[in-house]
Design a protein around this motif. Structure first.
Motif, PDB file in Angstrom:
ATOM      1  N   SER A   3       0.538  -1.242   0.169  1.00 18.39           N
ATOM      2  CA  SER A   3      -0.038   0.017   0.122  1.00 18.39           C
ATOM      3  C   SER A   3       0.188   0.916  -0.264  1.00 18.39           C
ATOM      4  CB  SER A   3      -0.893  -0.356   1.099  1.00 18.39           C
ATOM      5  OG  SER A   3      -1.594   1.464   1.388  1.00 18.39           O
ATOM      6  N   GLU A   4       0.140   2.362  -0.701  1.00 15.40           N
ATOM      7  CA  GLU A   4       0.528   3.623  -0.831  1.00 15.40           C
ATOM      8  C   GLU A   4       0.758   4.137   0.447  1.00 15.40           C
ATOM      9  OE1 GLU A   4       0.626   6.671  -4.321  1.00 15.40           O
ATOM     10  OE2 GLU A   4      -0.574   7.779  -2.405  1.00 15.40           O
ATOM     11  N   GLN A   5       0.335   3.952   1.986  1.00 12.64           N
ATOM     12  CA  GLN A   5       0.295   4.169   3.214  1.00 12.64           C
ATOM     13  C   GLN A   5       1.375   3.468   3.909  1.00 12.64           C
ATOM     14  OE1 GLN A   5      -1.083   7.396   3.702  1.00 12.64           O
ATOM     15  NE2 GLN A   5      -1.582   6.957   1.250  1.00 12.64           N
ATOM     16  N   GLU A   6       1.524   2.357   3.278  1.00  8.84           N
ATOM     17  CA  GLU A   6       2.901   1.534   4.505  1.00  8.84           C
ATOM     18  C   GLU A   6       3.608   2.655   4.844  1.00  8.84           C
ATOM     19  OE1 GLU A   6       5.995  -2.034   3.827  1.00  8.84           O
ATOM     20  OE2 GLU A   6       5.482  -1.050   1.748  1.00  8.84           O
ATOM     21  N   THR A   7       4.328   1.934   5.945  1.00  5.50           N
ATOM     22  CA  THR A   7       4.830   2.937   7.021  1.00  5.50           C
ATOM     23  C   THR A   7       6.272   2.475   6.793  1.00  5.50           C
ATOM     24  OG1 THR A   7       3.167   3.484   8.350  1.00  5.50           O
ATOM     25  CG2 THR A   7       5.745   3.549   8.817  1.00  5.50           C
ATOM     26  N   LEU A   8       7.685   2.678   6.432  1.00  2.00           N
ATOM     27  CA  LEU A   8       9.027   2.583   5.624  1.00  2.00           C
ATOM     28  C   LEU A   8       9.583   2.535   7.137  1.00  2.00           C
ATOM     29  CD1 LEU A   8       8.894   3.618   2.032  1.00  2.00           C
ATOM     30  CD2 LEU A   8       8.151   1.728   2.927  1.00  2.00           C
ATOM     31  N   ILE A   9       9.602   4.257   7.454  1.00  2.00           N
ATOM     32  CA  ILE A   9      10.647   4.388   8.544  1.00  2.00           C
ATOM     33  C   ILE A   9       9.440   4.743   9.422  1.00  2.00           C
ATOM     34  CG2 ILE A   9      12.114   5.960   9.644  1.00  2.00           C
ATOM     35  CD1 ILE A   9      13.395   5.459   7.414  1.00  2.00           C
ATOM     36  N   SER A  10      10.211   4.739  10.565  1.00  2.00           N
ATOM     37  CA  SER A  10       8.806   5.406  12.319  1.00  2.00           C
ATOM     38  C   SER A  10      10.335   5.790  12.988  1.00  2.00           C
ATOM     39  CB  SER A  10       8.334   3.936  12.730  1.00  2.00           C
ATOM     40  OG  SER A  10       7.258   3.877  11.878  1.00  2.00           O
ATOM     41  N   VAL A  11      10.167   6.578  13.319  1.00  2.00           N
ATOM     42  CA  VAL A  11      10.635   7.699  14.472  1.00  2.00           C
ATOM     43  C   VAL A  11      10.133   7.716  15.960  1.00  2.00           C
ATOM     44  CG1 VAL A  11      12.637   9.773  15.081  1.00  2.00           C
ATOM     45  CG2 VAL A  11      12.199   8.722  12.916  1.00  2.00           C
ATOM     46  N   ARG A  12      10.789   7.590  16.933  1.00  6.56           N
ATOM     47  CA  ARG A  12       9.850   7.633  18.208  1.00  6.56           C
ATOM     48  C   ARG A  12      11.026   7.956  19.664  1.00  6.56           C
ATOM     49  NH1 ARG A  12       6.405   7.650  14.535  1.00  6.56           N
ATOM     50  NH2 ARG A  12       4.395   5.637  14.662  1.00  6.56           N
ATOM     51  N   ASP A  13      10.608   9.425  20.032  1.00  7.14           N
ATOM     52  CA  ASP A  13      11.077   9.877  21.080  1.00  7.14           C
ATOM     53  C   ASP A  13      12.536   9.740  20.708  1.00  7.14           C
ATOM     54  OD1 ASP A  13       8.522  10.185  22.065  1.00  7.14           O
ATOM     55  OD2 ASP A  13       8.696   7.858  22.782  1.00  7.14           O
ATOM     56  N   LEU A  14      12.767  10.196  19.327  1.00 11.26           N
ATOM     57  CA  LEU A  14      14.237  11.042  19.864  1.00 11.26           C
ATOM     58  C   LEU A  14      14.468  11.528  19.946  1.00 11.26           C
ATOM     59  CD1 LEU A  14      15.891   8.362  17.625  1.00 11.26           C
ATOM     60  CD2 LEU A  14      15.740  10.198  15.537  1.00 11.26           C
ATOM     61  N   GLN A  15      15.897  11.680  20.644  1.00 14.34           N
ATOM     62  CA  GLN A  15      16.432  12.451  21.240  1.00 14.34           C
ATOM     63  C   GLN A  15      17.923  12.859  20.280  1.00 14.34           C
ATOM     64  OE1 GLN A  15      16.698  13.463  25.674  1.00 14.34           O
ATOM     65  NE2 GLN A  15      18.987  13.447  25.383  1.00 14.34           N
ATOM     66  N   LEU A  16      18.547  14.012  19.907  1.00 14.82           N
ATOM     67  CA  LEU A  16      20.013  13.535  19.190  1.00 14.82           C
ATOM     68  C   LEU A  16      20.059  15.023  20.298  1.00 14.82           C
ATOM     69  CD1 LEU A  16      18.817  14.077  15.828  1.00 14.82           C
ATOM     70  CD2 LEU A  16      19.264  12.239  16.930  1.00 14.82           C
ATOM     71  N   SER A  17      21.841  14.156  20.314  1.00 12.46           N
ATOM     72  CA  SER A  17      22.429  15.593  21.247  1.00 12.46           C
ATOM     73  C   SER A  17      24.714  15.405  21.109  1.00 12.46           C
ATOM     74  CB  SER A  17      22.560  15.330  22.900  1.00 12.46           C
ATOM     75  OG  SER A  17      21.096  14.551  23.218  1.00 12.46           O
TER      76      SER A  17
END
Length: 264
Positions: A3-17
Motif C-alpha cells: 500500500s502507498e500508506q505503508e510505513t517505511l520508517i518510524s521515528v519514536r521519541d528520538l533525542q539527538l545530542s
C-alpha cells in the motif's frame, strides 16, 4: 502489492545530542511510502542532524528509528549496512569526488556494492545520468560543471543502486530560482517515475510548497518538534515560530504559478 500508506520508517521519541548539548528531543513521525516528507525549521534547529541520525551517521542518545519493523540502531553493523542499501543520499554540495569524472562518481556505488561487469556499470551510469539530464557530462570533472549540474550528478549517484528511500539535504541551497525550480521538478519526476520515497531537509519555502506532502517542524529554542503536516497546511498554522517561517515572503506562489515557473 504494498500500500502507498505503508510505513517505511518510524521515528519514536528520538533525542539527538552532542555531549551535554541537546539538539532535538521527543522527535516522532512516520515516513509513508510514496511521500515527500519535509524536515523544516530555522537555522540551527537540527534538521541535518536528524537526517544524519536516520541514515546511520549519528547514533541518537535516546529513542528509536524503526526501519521495516527493525530497530535500526539496535542492529549489528552488518545489518545496519544492509539496511543502508535501501537508502540514497544527496548531500548539500553534491559531495562529488573532485578527482573523479561525473561518470566515475556515479559508478562508484555500483563498483563497491554489486558484482556487475564494467560494461554493465557503464550502461547503468549512462541510464542514471540520462534520468537527471546529465549524460552529456559523463566525462567531465566536477570543477567543469555548474553547481546545479553537480547537484544533479549527485542525485544520479544517489539513485544508482535504485534505493527505496532518498534523502536530500538542502538540495536547492545556493541555486538560482530557475535552477532550483527545475531541480524540484526533477525530484517530483523521480518520485513518480521510480516510486521513490523522499525525505528532504530544506528551508527553501518555494521548494517546500511545491514538492512536499508531509513534514515536521523543528524548533531551535525548545529543541523539539512543534507541529506536523504538509508545508501548505502549515501556511494556516498560528504558532508564531511556524507563522514567521512560512510567511517570510510577501506572496506565496500558487501551485499553478509554481508549475509554470518550473518549465521556464
Amino acid at each position: 502489492m504494498m500500500s502507498e500508506q505503508e510505513t517505511l520508517i518510524s521515528v519514536r521519541d528520538l533525542q539527538l545530542s552532542f555531549g551535554p548539548k541537546i539538539i532535538q528531543q521527543n522527535v516522532s513521525f512516520d515516513l509513508k511510502r510514496g511521500s515527500i516528507f519535509a524536515v523544516m525549521g530555522g537555522s540551527g534547529c537540527g534538521k541535518s542532524t536528524l537526517l544524519r541520525s536516520i541514515v546511520g551517521l549519528l547514533r541518537p542518545t535516546a529513542g528509536q528509528i524503526m526501519v521495516g519493523g527493525e530497530d535500526y540502531w539496535a542492529q549489528p553493523d552488518d545489518r545496519r549496512t544492509a539496511i543502508n542499501r535501501r537508502y540514497g543520499v544527496l548531500f548539500q554540495s553534491g559531495a562529488l569526488w573532485s578527482s573523479m569524472t561525473v561518470g566515475e562518481n556515479v559508478a562508484l556505488p555500483l563498483e563497491m556494492f554489486t558484482s556487475l561487469s564494467q560494461a554493465e556499470i557503464t550502461e547503468l551510469v549512462r541510464l542514471k545520468l540520462g534520468l537527471v539530464g546529465m549524460e552529456h557530462a559523463i566525462d567531465l570533472f566536477p570543477y567543469e560543471i555548474s553547481g546545479g549540474m553537480c547537484k544533479r550528478a549527485g542525485l544520479a549517484r544517489a539513485i544508482a543502486l535504485e534505493p527505496d528511500i532518498l534523502f536530500f539535504d538542502e538540495p536547492s541551497a545556493g541555486l538560482d530560482p530557475i535552477t532550483s525550480a527545475r531541480l524540484d521538478d526533477l525530484i517530483l519526476s523521480l518520485r513518480d517515475g521510480l516510486g521513490a520515497t523522499i525525505v528532504i531537509v530544506s528551508h527553501e519555502l518555494p521548494s517546500l510548497l511545491t514538492i512536499a506532502d508531509d513534514g515536521i517542524f523543528l524548533d531551535a529554542k525548545t529543541h523539539r518538534p512543534i507541529t506536523h503536516g504538509s508545508p501548505r497546511a502549515l501556511l494556516d498554522c498560528t504558532i508564531p515560530e511556524v507563522t514567521a517561517f512560512m510567511h517570510r515572503s510577501a506572496t506565496i506562489p500558487s501551485q499553478t504559478e509554481q508549475k509554470a515557473e518550473q518549465h521556464v
